[in-house]
Design a protein around this motif. Structure first.
Motif, PDB file in Angstrom:
ATOM      1  N   PHE A  46       0.835  -1.203   0.000  1.00  0.00           N
ATOM      2  CA  PHE A  46       0.000   0.000   0.000  1.00  0.00           C
ATOM      3  C   PHE A  46       0.870   1.255   0.000  1.00  0.00           C
ATOM      4  CE2 PHE A  46      -2.364  -3.442   1.948  1.00  0.00           C
ATOM      5  CZ  PHE A  46      -3.578  -3.389   1.275  1.00  0.00           C
ATOM      6  N   ASN A  47       1.568   1.482   1.094  1.00  0.00           N
ATOM      7  CA  ASN A  47       2.514   2.587   1.199  1.00  0.00           C
ATOM      8  C   ASN A  47       3.501   2.251   2.311  1.00  0.00           C
ATOM      9  OD1 ASN A  47       1.433   3.664   3.796  1.00  0.00           O
ATOM     10  ND2 ASN A  47      -0.367   4.107   2.524  1.00  0.00           N
ATOM     11  N   ASN A  48       4.527   3.083   2.444  1.00  0.00           N
ATOM     12  CA  ASN A  48       5.598   2.762   3.388  1.00  0.00           C
ATOM     13  C   ASN A  48       5.107   2.625   4.833  1.00  0.00           C
ATOM     14  OD1 ASN A  48       5.017   5.490   3.403  1.00  0.00           O
ATOM     15  ND2 ASN A  48       7.122   6.186   3.211  1.00  0.00           N
ATOM     16  N   LEU A  49       4.147   3.431   5.259  1.00  0.00           N
ATOM     17  CA  LEU A  49       3.695   3.401   6.648  1.00  0.00           C
ATOM     18  C   LEU A  49       2.864   2.159   6.960  1.00  0.00           C
ATOM     19  CD1 LEU A  49       2.744   7.156   7.175  1.00  0.00           C
ATOM     20  CD2 LEU A  49       4.961   6.033   7.432  1.00  0.00           C
ATOM     21  N   VAL A  50       1.986   1.799   6.038  1.00  0.00           N
ATOM     22  CA  VAL A  50       1.140   0.616   6.242  1.00  0.00           C
ATOM     23  C   VAL A  50       1.915  -0.671   5.980  1.00  0.00           C
ATOM     24  CG1 VAL A  50      -0.906  -0.609   5.387  1.00  0.00           C
ATOM     25  CG2 VAL A  50      -0.990   1.866   5.740  1.00  0.00           C
ATOM     26  N   ASP A  51       2.743  -0.665   4.941  1.00  0.00           N
ATOM     27  CA  ASP A  51       3.496  -1.884   4.588  1.00  0.00           C
ATOM     28  C   ASP A  51       4.362  -2.369   5.749  1.00  0.00           C
ATOM     29  OD1 ASP A  51       2.365  -1.761   2.100  1.00  0.00           O
ATOM     30  OD2 ASP A  51       4.175  -1.092   1.058  1.00  0.00           O
ATOM     31  N   LEU A  52       4.933  -1.443   6.498  1.00  0.00           N
ATOM     32  CA  LEU A  52       5.805  -1.851   7.593  1.00  0.00           C
ATOM     33  C   LEU A  52       5.032  -2.536   8.724  1.00  0.00           C
ATOM     34  CD1 LEU A  52       8.450   1.017   7.915  1.00  0.00           C
ATOM     35  CD2 LEU A  52       8.690  -1.240   6.860  1.00  0.00           C
ATOM     36  N   THR A  53       3.760  -2.176   8.904  1.00  0.00           N
ATOM     37  CA  THR A  53       2.967  -2.897   9.911  1.00  0.00           C
ATOM     38  C   THR A  53       2.803  -4.352   9.492  1.00  0.00           C
ATOM     39  OG1 THR A  53       0.794  -2.347   8.934  1.00  0.00           O
ATOM     40  CG2 THR A  53       1.701  -0.807  10.548  1.00  0.00           C
ATOM     41  N   ASN A  54       2.565  -4.579   8.210  1.00  0.00           N
ATOM     42  CA  ASN A  54       2.415  -5.952   7.717  1.00  0.00           C
ATOM     43  C   ASN A  54       3.744  -6.699   7.747  1.00  0.00           C
ATOM     44  OD1 ASN A  54      -0.361  -5.695   7.184  1.00  0.00           O
ATOM     45  ND2 ASN A  54       0.033  -4.776   5.183  1.00  0.00           N
ATOM     46  N   TYR A  55       4.819  -5.994   7.461  1.00  0.00           N
ATOM     47  CA  TYR A  55       6.146  -6.618   7.476  1.00  0.00           C
ATOM     48  C   TYR A  55       6.486  -7.109   8.887  1.00  0.00           C
ATOM     49  CZ  TYR A  55      11.072  -7.284   6.256  1.00  0.00           C
ATOM     50  OH  TYR A  55      12.311  -7.824   6.026  1.00  0.00           O
ATOM     51  N   VAL A  56       6.251  -6.262   9.884  1.00  0.00           N
ATOM     52  CA  VAL A  56       6.533  -6.649  11.271  1.00  0.00           C
ATOM     53  C   VAL A  56       5.643  -7.817  11.693  1.00  0.00           C
ATOM     54  CG1 VAL A  56       6.443  -5.876  13.677  1.00  0.00           C
ATOM     55  CG2 VAL A  56       7.395  -4.371  11.928  1.00  0.00           C
ATOM     56  N   MET A  57       4.373  -7.788  11.267  1.00  0.00           N
ATOM     57  CA  MET A  57       3.463  -8.888  11.597  1.00  0.00           C
ATOM     58  C   MET A  57       3.980 -10.219  11.045  1.00  0.00           C
ATOM     59  SD  MET A  57      -0.483  -9.480  10.376  1.00  0.00           S
ATOM     60  CE  MET A  57       0.052  -9.650   8.662  1.00  0.00           C
ATOM     61  N   LEU A  58       4.461 -10.208   9.818  1.00  0.00           N
ATOM     62  CA  LEU A  58       4.972 -11.435   9.212  1.00  0.00           C
ATOM     63  C   LEU A  58       6.306 -11.849   9.817  1.00  0.00           C
ATOM     64  CD1 LEU A  58       4.078 -10.617   5.504  1.00  0.00           C
ATOM     65  CD2 LEU A  58       3.009 -12.356   6.934  1.00  0.00           C
ATOM     66  N   GLU A  59       7.066 -10.873  10.281  1.00  0.00           N
ATOM     67  CA  GLU A  59       8.391 -11.154  10.812  1.00  0.00           C
ATOM     68  C   GLU A  59       8.347 -11.728  12.229  1.00  0.00           C
ATOM     69  OE1 GLU A  59      12.454  -8.718  10.302  1.00  0.00           O
ATOM     70  OE2 GLU A  59      11.041  -7.788  11.696  1.00  0.00           O
ATOM     71  N   ILE A  60       7.542 -11.122  13.117  1.00  0.00           N
ATOM     72  CA  ILE A  60       7.536 -11.583  14.509  1.00  0.00           C
ATOM     73  C   ILE A  60       6.164 -12.055  14.984  1.00  0.00           C
ATOM     74  CG2 ILE A  60       9.453 -10.032  15.067  1.00  0.00           C
ATOM     75  CD1 ILE A  60       7.447  -8.307  16.638  1.00  0.00           C
TER      76      ILE A  60
END
Length: 200
Positions: free
Chosen positions: A49-63
């Motif tokens: 979506f964008n940098n701010l939202v994408d990072l929430t999904n990235y952290v969710m998948l990571e930890i």
């Protein structure tokens, strides 16, 4: 950031929400995520979506910790409490959801802005004009999320993780990781509050 002011946060339902963390930041620029972030998200079947939202999904998948990004300019406070009556709430996908009194919500004073642990609302979403962000990292009771998600037929990436029970300690770790990745991508936000938290 312990010398910063605390965000106006209240948790009325500590059984449904054992832990809630948030931090407010500003001077942000919404744009595409770094290609490395986009690559990893697409490889795991996620839309970007964008940098701010994408990072929430990235952290969710990571930890494994679901997170949510609110447009901070649209919120003045956060209260975690049941819906309290029958009614409707418009989620991010544009659907009007039929709510029951016991459904757990995130409130901006007297207005619901997110279906807790499942999906945010249209009235607080991050847009291209967002310059202030309220980052949420919370823990919700698995049976409560499972019951609401099943009734609504709305099993999201976040709800599926909360339904399996997440460790409350991950709420703080998620915020730390998000801020690290944000800076790593070249964004230096102005932090406006301390890591405000309630519960475990």
């Amino acid at each position: 950031y312990n010398n910063m002011p605390e965000y106006n946060l209240t948790v009325d339902d500590t059984t449904g929400c054992p832990a809630y963390c948030c931090v407010e930041m500003s001077e942000l620029a919404v744009g595409p995520s770094p290609m490395e972030i986009q690559y990893h998200l697409h490889a795991l079947g996620q839309r970007t979506f964008n940098n701010l939202v994408d990072l929430t999904n990235y952290v969710m998948l990571e930890i494994g910790q679901p997170m949510h990004a609110f447009d901070g300019a649209k919120l003045g406070s956060v209260r975690v409490a049941p819906f309290g009556e029958k009614g409707t709430f418009t989620t991010l996908d544009g659907a009007d959801r039929k709510m029951l009194p016991e459904d757990l919500m995130i409130w901006n004073t007297s207005e619901p802005v997110a279906l807790a642990g499942i999906m945010g609302g249209m009235n607080s979403e991050v847009t291209d004009n967002t310059v202030t962000l309220l980052l949420e990292s919370a823990n919700f009771r698995e049976s409560r999320i499972r019951r609401t998600a099943t009734r609504l037929g709305l099993h999201t990436d976040a709800s599926q993780r909360f339904e399996k029970q997440q460790p409350p300690a991950n709420t703080r770790e998620g915020v730390r990781r998000y801020l690290h990745l944000l800076r790593q991508s070249g964004i230096r936000p102005s932090i406006r509050t301390r890591l405000s938290s309630k519960g475990d």
